[in-house]
Structure formats: structure tokens, C-alpha cells
Design a protein around this motif. Sequence first.
Motif, PDB file in Angstrom:
ATOM      1  N   SER A   3       8.096   3.943  -4.507  1.00 10.91           N
ATOM      2  CA  SER A   3       6.788   3.847  -3.604  1.00 10.91           C
ATOM      3  C   SER A   3       6.028   3.030  -3.727  1.00 10.91           C
ATOM      4  O   SER A   3       5.549   2.043  -3.312  1.00 10.91           O
ATOM      5  N   ALA A   7       4.972  -0.398  -2.074  1.00 15.42           N
ATOM      6  CA  ALA A   7       3.379  -0.764  -1.962  1.00 15.42           C
ATOM      7  C   ALA A   7       3.261  -2.177  -2.272  1.00 15.42           C
ATOM      8  O   ALA A   7       2.264  -2.794  -1.750  1.00 15.42           O
ATOM      9  N   LEU A  66      -5.870  10.090   5.834  1.00 16.17           N
ATOM     10  CA  LEU A  66      -6.102   8.831   4.730  1.00 16.17           C
ATOM     11  C   LEU A  66      -6.124   7.574   5.493  1.00 16.17           C
ATOM     12  O   LEU A  66      -5.299   7.364   6.340  1.00 16.17           O
ATOM     13  N   MET A 101      -1.671   1.014  -0.073  1.00 22.59           N
ATOM     14  CA  MET A 101      -1.882   2.199  -0.767  1.00 22.59           C
ATOM     15  C   MET A 101      -1.516   3.442   0.149  1.00 22.59           C
ATOM     16  O   MET A 101      -0.787   4.252  -0.277  1.00 22.59           O
ATOM     17  N   VAL A 102      -2.066   3.321   1.258  1.00 25.40           N
ATOM     18  CA  VAL A 102      -1.772   4.253   2.371  1.00 25.40           C
ATOM     19  C   VAL A 102      -0.412   4.116   2.678  1.00 25.40           C
ATOM     20  O   VAL A 102       0.328   5.250   2.813  1.00 25.40           O
ATOM     21  N   ALA A 105       1.299   5.879  -0.082  1.00 23.39           N
ATOM     22  CA  ALA A 105       1.408   7.185   0.169  1.00 23.39           C
ATOM     23  C   ALA A 105       2.409   7.822   1.189  1.00 23.39           C
ATOM     24  O   ALA A 105       3.007   8.866   1.065  1.00 23.39           O
ATOM     25  N   HIS A 107       4.895   6.600   2.164  1.00 25.34           N
ATOM     26  CA  HIS A 107       6.316   6.536   1.701  1.00 25.34           C
ATOM     27  C   HIS A 107       6.677   7.644   0.802  1.00 25.34           C
ATOM     28  O   HIS A 107       7.636   8.396   0.903  1.00 25.34           O
ATOM     29  N   TYR A 108       5.830   7.871  -0.114  1.00 23.41           N
ATOM     30  CA  TYR A 108       6.166   8.775  -1.130  1.00 23.41           C
ATOM     31  C   TYR A 108       6.061  10.291  -0.405  1.00 23.41           C
ATOM     32  O   TYR A 108       6.782  11.250  -0.710  1.00 23.41           O
ATOM     33  N   LEU A 109       5.149  10.618   0.566  1.00 26.54           N
ATOM     34  CA  LEU A 109       5.019  11.959   1.284  1.00 26.54           C
ATOM     35  C   LEU A 109       6.293  11.996   2.140  1.00 26.54           C
ATOM     36  O   LEU A 109       6.760  13.245   2.302  1.00 26.54           O
ATOM     37  N   GLY A 113       7.478  14.476  -0.387  1.00 29.34           N
ATOM     38  CA  GLY A 113       6.389  15.305  -0.267  1.00 29.34           C
ATOM     39  C   GLY A 113       7.052  16.673  -0.028  1.00 29.34           C
ATOM     40  O   GLY A 113       7.573  16.846   1.056  1.00 29.34           O
ATOM     41  N   VAL A 119      -0.437  14.945   7.667  1.00 31.60           N
ATOM     42  CA  VAL A 119      -1.115  14.023   7.194  1.00 31.60           C
ATOM     43  C   VAL A 119      -1.054  13.051   8.258  1.00 31.60           C
ATOM     44  O   VAL A 119      -0.186  12.510   8.698  1.00 31.60           O
ATOM     45  N   PHE A 121      -2.215   8.856   8.712  1.00 31.97           N
ATOM     46  CA  PHE A 121      -2.430   7.792   8.231  1.00 31.97           C
ATOM     47  C   PHE A 121      -3.056   6.851   9.257  1.00 31.97           C
ATOM     48  O   PHE A 121      -2.732   6.485  10.250  1.00 31.97           O
TER      49      PHE A 121
END
Length: 182
Positions: A3, A7, A66, A101-102, A105, A107-109, A113, A119, A121
Amino acid sequence: MESIQRAQEWRRTLHSMPETGMKEVATSAFIARALADMGISCHTGIGGTGVVGSLIRGSSTKSIGLRADMDGLPIDEQTGVAHASTNGVMHACGHDGHMAMVLGAAHYLSTQGKFDGKVHFLFQPAEEHGLGAKAMLADGLLQKGTRWRCNRAVRRFTSRWIYQAWYQHRSECGLGFLTSIG
């Protein structure tokens, strides 16, 4: 780690293609494509060129937002970096980083996640002249009963217009504790 690497790539790409407020057409398309590639439900044209992606896990009705700015400034970039913009517009205020950054986030979630809820975005156009948040709110962002209602928001990524709307309508939006999030 993936991620973070993505980013960094997204930031460089977004840095090279800035657009001024309410003209973020290519930026919006890039973000929508990135979110769709992650399997995240995406809505475009919110407040003009705004984008809202929604990731849902489990059955909870709780949600968080976010936010990132998308617009650049009419400045000729003279940094000499390989990913410098060449169109007379520049991400001189870090909006490329906010978007990355968003997206990071997201991608990670979407891949790692483990949460129960939603969530959202929120990619806001025209932050520099203050019109984008108002336009997104006028298009129904955060209104009671809408699909983008947020119980909480990460204030670090929230413009004052969106924050004021959340705060003023906190009982309606379920955001009475927003001031404690910081």
C-alpha cells in the motif's frame, strides 16, 4: 508495504497531472479507476468533479470519512523532478500527497482491513477557492439518509466547510462526538 509503494506511485502520477479547481476531470477519472481496481464502489460527479468511494465490511451501520483535496494551483513547476507537471498547474500545497494517502488507506483497507462498517473516501474538488466542499454538500454529501453519511471523520483530512457541516448537523448525522476525534 504494498500500500505504501502504491501510494508513492500514485503521488508521483497525480503530481504530474494537476488540474485547477472544478476542472479536475482527469484527476477524478484517475481516482475513480484506482478505487474501482480495488473493488471499491465509486461515485463520480459529486459537487462537480468530486469522487466518493465506499468500502463496506460486515453489518455495522457505523461509518467514517477520509477526505483529500484534488485541485492544484496555477503555478509553473520548476522543481526539475522526473514527475514534475508541465501544464502550468502544480500541486504546490501537497494535494497530490493527500490523494495518495487516502488512496493508500483505501488500498490497505480493501486488502487487509478487518473492520465492521463503512469507510467513505471523499475526494474534494476546488479546495483552494473554497467551492468544492460546498458543492459536494449541495449534492447530498453527509445529508441524513444518504449513502455517504459518516458517523466520524478524520479531521486531518477534512476541510473546514465539511467539518462545519458535520458539526452543525451532528445530531442529524450522528456525529456529536466529532470534536473529540481531533
